[in-house]
Design a protein around this motif. Sequence first.
Motif, PDB file in Angstrom:
ATOM      1  N   TYR A 469       0.899  -1.111  -0.134  1.00  0.00           N
ATOM      2  CA  TYR A 469      -0.021  -0.028  -0.086  1.00  0.00           C
ATOM      3  C   TYR A 469       1.016   1.244   0.070  1.00  0.00           C
ATOM      4  N   LYS A 509     -24.050   1.730   9.002  1.00  0.00           N
ATOM      5  CA  LYS A 509     -23.987   0.438   9.227  1.00  0.00           C
ATOM      6  C   LYS A 509     -23.581   0.005  10.653  1.00  0.00           C
ATOM      7  N   ARG A 513     -25.984  -2.021  13.446  1.00  0.00           N
ATOM      8  CA  ARG A 513     -25.678  -3.268  14.015  1.00  0.00           C
ATOM      9  C   ARG A 513     -25.183  -3.342  15.244  1.00  0.00           C
ATOM     10  N   LYS A 533     -31.588 -10.635  12.900  1.00  0.00           N
ATOM     11  CA  LYS A 533     -30.894  -9.344  12.605  1.00  0.00           C
ATOM     12  C   LYS A 533     -31.667  -8.784  11.347  1.00  0.00           C
ATOM     13  N   ASN A 548     -20.246   1.699   1.139  1.00  0.00           N
ATOM     14  CA  ASN A 548     -18.957   1.920   1.620  1.00  0.00           C
ATOM     15  C   ASN A 548     -17.873   1.550   0.601  1.00  0.00           C
ATOM     16  N   TYR A 549     -18.202   0.551  -0.385  1.00  0.00           N
ATOM     17  CA  TYR A 549     -17.064   0.348  -1.454  1.00  0.00           C
ATOM     18  C   TYR A 549     -17.016   1.570  -2.281  1.00  0.00           C
ATOM     19  N   ASP A 552     -14.743   4.006  -0.856  1.00  0.00           N
ATOM     20  CA  ASP A 552     -13.388   3.347  -0.589  1.00  0.00           C
ATOM     21  C   ASP A 552     -12.713   3.392  -2.266  1.00  0.00           C
ATOM     22  N   ARG A 584     -14.476  -9.699  -2.936  1.00  0.00           N
ATOM     23  CA  ARG A 584     -15.195  -9.380  -1.636  1.00  0.00           C
ATOM     24  C   ARG A 584     -16.818  -9.440  -1.783  1.00  0.00           C
ATOM     25  N   ASP A 588     -19.519 -11.851  -0.305  1.00  0.00           N
ATOM     26  CA  ASP A 588     -20.524 -11.371   0.777  1.00  0.00           C
ATOM     27  C   ASP A 588     -21.772 -11.421   0.473  1.00  0.00           C
ATOM     28  N   LYS A 595     -27.161 -16.648   4.664  1.00  0.00           N
ATOM     29  CA  LYS A 595     -27.488 -16.454   6.187  1.00  0.00           C
ATOM     30  C   LYS A 595     -29.156 -15.980   6.156  1.00  0.00           C
ATOM     31  N   TYR A 596     -29.366 -15.089   5.263  1.00  0.00           N
ATOM     32  CA  TYR A 596     -30.656 -14.394   5.393  1.00  0.00           C
ATOM     33  C   TYR A 596     -31.850 -14.965   4.281  1.00  0.00           C
TER      34      TYR A 596
HETATM   35  P1  NDP Z   1     -18.855  -4.457   5.040  1.00  0.00           P
HETATM   36  O1  NDP Z   1     -18.466  -3.761   6.172  1.00  0.00           O
HETATM   37  O2  NDP Z   1     -19.615  -3.928   3.726  1.00  0.00           O
HETATM   38  O3  NDP Z   1     -19.787  -5.685   5.651  1.00  0.00           O
HETATM   39  C1  NDP Z   1     -20.466  -6.536   4.991  1.00  0.00           C
HETATM   40  C2  NDP Z   1     -21.539  -6.987   5.953  1.00  0.00           C
HETATM   41  O4  NDP Z   1     -22.286  -5.883   6.410  1.00  0.00           O
HETATM   42  C3  NDP Z   1     -22.363  -8.028   5.332  1.00  0.00           C
HETATM   43  O5  NDP Z   1     -21.840  -9.212   5.568  1.00  0.00           O
HETATM   44  C4  NDP Z   1     -23.579  -7.934   6.481  1.00  0.00           C
HETATM   45  O6  NDP Z   1     -23.260  -8.457   7.618  1.00  0.00           O
HETATM   46  C5  NDP Z   1     -23.891  -6.444   6.597  1.00  0.00           C
HETATM   47  N1  NDP Z   1     -24.638  -5.742   5.753  1.00  0.00           N
HETATM   48  C6  NDP Z   1     -24.797  -5.739   4.426  1.00  0.00           C
HETATM   49  N2  NDP Z   1     -25.721  -5.428   3.968  1.00  0.00           N
HETATM   50  C7  NDP Z   1     -26.471  -4.651   4.839  1.00  0.00           C
HETATM   51  C8  NDP Z   1     -27.636  -4.145   5.085  1.00  0.00           C
HETATM   52  N3  NDP Z   1     -28.369  -3.651   4.057  1.00  0.00           N
HETATM   53  N4  NDP Z   1     -27.851  -3.478   6.221  1.00  0.00           N
HETATM   54  C9  NDP Z   1     -27.101  -3.857   7.350  1.00  0.00           C
HETATM   55  N5  NDP Z   1     -26.197  -4.631   7.265  1.00  0.00           N
HETATM   56  C10 NDP Z   1     -25.730  -5.257   6.190  1.00  0.00           C
HETATM   57  O7  NDP Z   1     -17.843  -5.330   4.300  1.00  0.00           O
HETATM   58  P2  NDP Z   1     -16.207  -5.378   4.387  1.00  0.00           P
HETATM   59  O8  NDP Z   1     -15.698  -6.056   5.660  1.00  0.00           O
HETATM   60  O9  NDP Z   1     -15.990  -5.781   3.095  1.00  0.00           O
HETATM   61  O10 NDP Z   1     -15.856  -3.708   4.147  1.00  0.00           O
HETATM   62  C11 NDP Z   1     -15.477  -2.692   5.433  1.00  0.00           C
HETATM   63  C12 NDP Z   1     -14.917  -1.664   5.064  1.00  0.00           C
HETATM   64  O11 NDP Z   1     -13.543  -1.987   4.783  1.00  0.00           O
HETATM   65  C13 NDP Z   1     -15.406  -1.057   3.547  1.00  0.00           C
HETATM   66  O12 NDP Z   1     -15.523  -0.080   3.366  1.00  0.00           O
HETATM   67  C14 NDP Z   1     -14.227  -1.559   2.710  1.00  0.00           C
HETATM   68  O13 NDP Z   1     -14.223  -0.629   1.568  1.00  0.00           O
HETATM   69  C15 NDP Z   1     -13.229  -1.478   3.539  1.00  0.00           C
HETATM   70  N6  NDP Z   1     -12.017  -2.540   3.082  1.00  0.00           N
HETATM   71  C16 NDP Z   1     -10.868  -2.044   2.770  1.00  0.00           C
HETATM   72  C17 NDP Z   1      -9.657  -2.778   2.603  1.00  0.00           C
HETATM   73  C18 NDP Z   1      -8.691  -2.226   2.018  1.00  0.00           C
HETATM   74  O14 NDP Z   1      -7.556  -2.970   1.968  1.00  0.00           O
HETATM   75  N7  NDP Z   1      -8.496  -1.002   1.951  1.00  0.00           N
HETATM   76  C19 NDP Z   1     -10.038  -4.286   2.411  1.00  0.00           C
HETATM   77  C20 NDP Z   1     -11.160  -4.877   2.565  1.00  0.00           C
HETATM   78  C21 NDP Z   1     -12.155  -3.704   3.129  1.00  0.00           C
HETATM   79  P3  NDP Z   1     -24.230  -9.035   8.912  1.00  0.00           P
HETATM   80  O15 NDP Z   1     -25.384  -8.925   8.115  1.00  0.00           O
HETATM   81  O16 NDP Z   1     -23.732 -10.340   9.113  1.00  0.00           O
HETATM   82  O17 NDP Z   1     -24.005  -7.673   9.933  1.00  0.00           O
END
Ligand code: NDP
Length: 616
Positions: A469, A509, A513, A533, A548-549, A552, A584, A588, A595-596
């Motif tokens: 990075y 989120k 959560r 949930k 969030n993606y 990013d 990813r 997911d 799950k849902y």
């Molecule tokens: P998220 O934080 O997006 O988590 C995904 C989870 O969120 C799902 O499994 C689900 O989990 C929950 N979710 C999905 N949709 C909804 C909804 N509509 N309402 C409520 N909950 C929901 O995923 P990541 O862990 O991949 O990413 C986290 C952050 O980290 C992101 O901003 C990403 O860009 C960043 N990131 C950065 C990296 C880097 O190298 N720079 C690498 C990886 C990630 P559940 O329902 O079980 O709670």
Amino acid sequence: MKMPTVKYQRGDMVMGRWPGSNLYYEVKVLGLDAKSQLYTVIYKDGTELELKEQDIKSAAGFQSRSRSRSRSPSRRRSRSRSPARTTRRSSSRTAAAVAAAAITESAPSSRRDAKLKDSVEVRLSPLQQTKAAENNSNNKHEKKEENNTANEKSEAVAEAVPEKNQGRYNLRRRKDDGDFKSVEAKVEQLEEKEAKLAAATPPSTPLDFGGKIGAYFWLLFLPAWVLFLLLQVNLEDPSLANFPPPLPPLEAFWDVQALGFVILWILFQAVLYILPVGKLSEGMPLRSGERLKYRTNGFFAIVVSSVAVAAAMHKGFDLTYIHSHFLQLTAASFIISILLSTYLYVRSHYAAPEQLALGGSSGNVVYDFFKGHELNPRIKNFDLKFFCEMRPGLIGWCLINFAMALAEMKHQGLNAPSHSMILVNLFQLLYVVDGLWNEEAILTTMDLMHDGFGFMLAFGDLVWVPFTYTLQAYYLVSWPNPLSLPALGAIVTLKLVGFYIFRKSNSEKNAFRRNPSDTRLSHLRNIPTATGKSLLVSGWWGVVRHPNYLGDLLMALAWSLPCGFSHLLPWYYMIYFIILLVHRDSRDMSECRRKYGSAWDEYCRTVRYRIIPRVY
Ligand code: NDP
């Protein structure tokens, strides 16, 4: 030749018998294997099984009843008396767990029966006789239970409609109340144990990353790729036309001082992590229901680290050492990541089943070593995964970037770092500081909640993040890229827009959560799921899936732009990040669908737009 008839079609909602029991659950037919004549069905909690045709019945012949109804009235009464118990019962239990209890209930030779056969006598009585009483005495309570949890509602258990000369039966006591209560307590204990075990035993989830062969590939490819990047960026002309870069002799990778430096850095971060400073945050509930506590003092750690680095520089330590020994520092971190992954894999064999990661329990040594077998390995309260994710690599990333700014000044004979270098440093510092400031938010991410801690994350945290990075800053040391004022303004704006989307959506989120009934989120609409949930369908998560993606990705673009377009190398992060997020996202999506179930489909129908196009 007569072709076999297909009685149930893909997508049919039918009732499937749970193997070994006479309980039927609502299942969706996924397909029929023509050879074995077995139907693949999926239960509401995502459990997939193969069933014979005679174990499937059409939903029309069933009367749906809440799970608690399938238990004896007296048992239900005893439950309703204890609020603690009610709470526990209403927490999500998978169909597999419920069914495990059901198997125990129904199998005459089960362990529980063996234990109880001397102490309780039961007689089977047709349900009709008990139904009225049930309705009268417990209706009120059951209604409350049913309203309380979406889970209980949607995991409704149905029993088979009486077959010829055979009624539906409930276990009813014959002995007096006192005897029965003690037996009942025993039954409950055993039932709980069984349910806990069933919930804890990791079912095999589909293999990821190309499965077992893929694990071999990634184990070799990832270190090789890091090596390629570092050798390429060191070339006089890092253009891809000069591929492959010449391989230096093996001794060029080894430097004991560099190893000492990395170890010292990790130990220093570990000391900061265990200091009783900062908040103790609770993680998400584990399969066992437990919630781990995490010391979230990352911001404190980066501040103290900055002071320590400033002090070291004041004492005469030349930070450009990091630039001149980059290869050796990377090799040292790689060795540490291998040792750590080996330790993690070995210790995972002593972990209880409920402590294992669903995705890293394939039974294949290489795959589980790569993917991570244990979910939250800890030495006492020291959480190894959380520490590695947030501290040495992440803070190390900023340290390396800063060292590259000093190296640029040295190499280019500048009094101050270039604008491009300042942007890259500030942008990435903001990303890390924000991550540490909102450290609690990582507790609801996939890495923390679902992925085991193995080579993938250990290597990613200790090698990949700090040493790839930082490639943009490393590149700028030798390849300065002057920026015009409008370009500078445009890049800063892009970064800020990306950061705003990223932070807002992640915080939304995370807050939801942590506390779905938070009054500050009351304006957000959500849909309940069978797990208890809910899924957000308005706010950021209602505009687009994975907002969030998007944030990013915009930020990643802003990190590469300051390096210009002369070479592809500083764009590596952007390209890699797109690939990472595509994979990813697909991981997911399938995990959430598993799950849902239908609630996820409803979410996808409601929120149609997605940041990551579906590519596979
Ligand atoms: P998220 O934080 O997006 O988590 C995904 C989870 O969120 C799902 O499994 C689900 O989990 C929950 N979710 C999905 N949709 C909804 C909804 N509509 N309402 C409520 N909950 C929901 O995923 P990541 O862990 O991949 O990413 C986290 C952050 O980290 C992101 O901003 C990403 O860009 C960043 N990131 C950065 C990296 C880097 O190298 N720079 C690498 C990886 C990630 P559940 O329902 O079980 O709670």
